[in-house]
Design a protein around this motif. Structure first.
Motif, PDB file in Angstrom:
ATOM      1  N   ASP A  48      66.586  20.316  31.957  1.00  0.00           N
ATOM      2  CA  ASP A  48      67.604  19.678  31.125  1.00  0.00           C
ATOM      3  C   ASP A  48      67.279  18.180  31.098  1.00  0.00           C
ATOM      4  O   ASP A  48      66.950  17.607  32.131  1.00  0.00           O
TER       5      ASP A  48
ATOM      6  N   SER B  50      74.392  13.695  30.232  1.00  0.00           N
ATOM      7  CA  SER B  50      73.316  13.835  31.219  1.00  0.00           C
ATOM      8  C   SER B  50      72.516  12.549  31.246  1.00  0.00           C
ATOM      9  O   SER B  50      72.170  12.010  30.201  1.00  0.00           O
TER      10      SER B  50
ATOM     11  N   ALA C 250      77.084  18.825  34.171  1.00  0.00           N
ATOM     12  CA  ALA C 250      78.244  18.292  33.451  1.00  0.00           C
ATOM     13  C   ALA C 250      77.984  18.396  31.955  1.00  0.00           C
ATOM     14  O   ALA C 250      76.864  18.185  31.493  1.00  0.00           O
TER      15      ALA C 250
ATOM     16  N   SER D 171      72.999  20.993  28.060  1.00  0.00           N
ATOM     17  CA  SER D 171      73.526  21.311  29.389  1.00  0.00           C
ATOM     18  C   SER D 171      74.414  22.550  29.350  1.00  0.00           C
ATOM     19  O   SER D 171      74.429  23.341  30.299  1.00  0.00           O
TER      20      SER D 171
HETATM   21 MG   LIG Z   1      73.527  17.191  28.902  1.00  0.00          MG
END
Ligand SMILES: [Mg+2]
Ligand SMILES: Nc1nc2c(ncn2[C@@H]2O[C@H](COP(=O)(O)OP(=O)(O)OP(=O)(O)O)[C@@H](O)[C@H]2O)c(=O)[nH]1
Ligand SMILES: [Zn+2]
Length: 338
Positions: free
Chosen positions: A262, A246, A231, A218
């Protein structure tokens, strides 16, 4: 019982649009709008419209039945496609998938999940430290990419903590593209170095990032997509693992063309669904050696069993690769007994 409308009906009554038979005929939805799924939150899907990039919230229409929808799927929508607050569209069609990245929970568990659809490239994100790199995990991901018909890109993160040289040297002979990134901190400011090479390999295609939790997937996405706002987490000091920051896959448009997906961190990449033949084929140098030297029908299990790969492997990297393939084959063989 009412008969389902099928193609033979269409032949009997051609060009009779407007006088649709009152049967359970599936609506053709010729006016449906095309888009790509960029997020899945239980039954709610976020779809990026092809025409103008509007993001629409949608649900699956009944007629899709049990057919699954994942990030990357190309779909057709009807209903309210304005994307206005509170609006809801319906997904009436899923287009054929060009690729499917699949994994099982582990090698012994045949329950298979499609992670994402239609990605061209698998970005295998590996931290050089925190968490420690694991070549076996990289190998598993390479096999998964090969099996899915996707290119592989090895992204080595946290080069500020440890050198990328050994891993880069181990994977370059396989024709795997390797890039390394480094995070620099100045006060609260954080920048990622090494992004030019990453951008070059991501431009104009769809890449899905996979890797352990905490490797920096991320963080990378945030650096590449300015308003991504993904985040990012902290890595546990004791276990060296991330905390699964995540929780679902999300696709984002890259400002220089293409998409990046992602995904949540994984503990392993189960390959129970993969044909064992593909294990060796994912490693071109070993595959070539096996084709040239091994006896016909070789299972590559051991030198005692007649396998010539040990005799071929002259460098530590080659030996490590043969070893890795044998482990993959062994864990797969176990899976087969279930
Ligand atoms: Mg992540
Ligand atoms: N030292 C260093 N830390 C980094 C680097 N890249 C990311 N991190 C840190 O690693 C931690 C985890 O990063 P994330 O981007 O949340 O990791 P992730 O792979 O998305 O993790 P999950 O979402 O849990 O799968 C964060 O504290 C980042 O700041 C790097 O290049 N160097
Ligand atoms: Zn062999």
């Amino acid at each position: 019982m009412r008969r389902e409308y099928d193609e033979s009906d269409a032949r009997v009554r051609p060009n009779r649009r407007g006088s649709r038979p009152r049967s359970k005929r599936r609506p053709a939805h010729e006016d449906a709008v095309p888009g790509t799924i960029v997020g899945v939150d239980r039954g709610r899907l976020t779809v990026h419209l092809e025409a103008d990039g509007t993001e629409v919230i949608a649900v699956k229409a009944r007629e899709l039945g049990r057919r699954g929808l994942v990030v990357g799927d190309r779909v057709a929508l009807v209903g309210d496609v304005t994307g206005a607050e509170g609006s809801l569209a319906r997904i009436v069609r899923r287009e054929e998938r060009a690729t499917e990245l699949r994994r099982t929970a582990d090698d012994a568990d045949p329950t298979e999940r499609v992670v994402v659809a239609n990605a061209h490239q698998l970005g295998i994100v590996t931290a050089l430290a925190d968490p420690e790199p694991n070549p076996r995990m990289i190998d598993r991901c390479l096999v998964a990419a090969f099996d899915a018909g996707m290119d592989a890109l090895l992204v080595l993160t946290k080069a500020d903590l440890a050198s990328a040289d050994a891993l880069a040297a181990a994977y370059a002979p396989l024709g795997v593209e390797v890039v390394a990134t480094t995070m620099r901190r100045e006060g609260d400011e954080r920048t990622i170095e090494g992004l030019e090479a990453v951008r070059e390999r991501l431009a104009d295609r769809t890449t899905v990032l996979v890797g352990y939790s905490g490797v920096g997937k991320s963080t990378l996405v945030n650096a590449l997509v300015p308003d991504a706002g993904r985040a990012t987490g902290v890595v546990n000091d004791v276990t060296g693992r991330g905390r699964h920051t995540s929780t679902s896959a999300v696709a984002l448009e890259l400002p220089f063309g293409g998409r990046i997906i992602d995904t949540p961190g994984v503990r392993s990449f189960g390959l129970a669904h993969v044909d064992p033949e593909h294990f060796i084929a994912a490693f071109p140098d070993v595959a070539e050696a096996a084709a040239e030297r091994c006896p016909r029908g070789c299972t590559h299990e051991s030198a005692e069993a007649g396998c010539e790969l040990d005799a071929w492997a002259s460098t530590p990297d080659q030996r490590a690769r043969v070893d890795s393939i044998r482990r993959l084959l062994a864990s797969r063989a176990q899976a087969d007994t279930y």
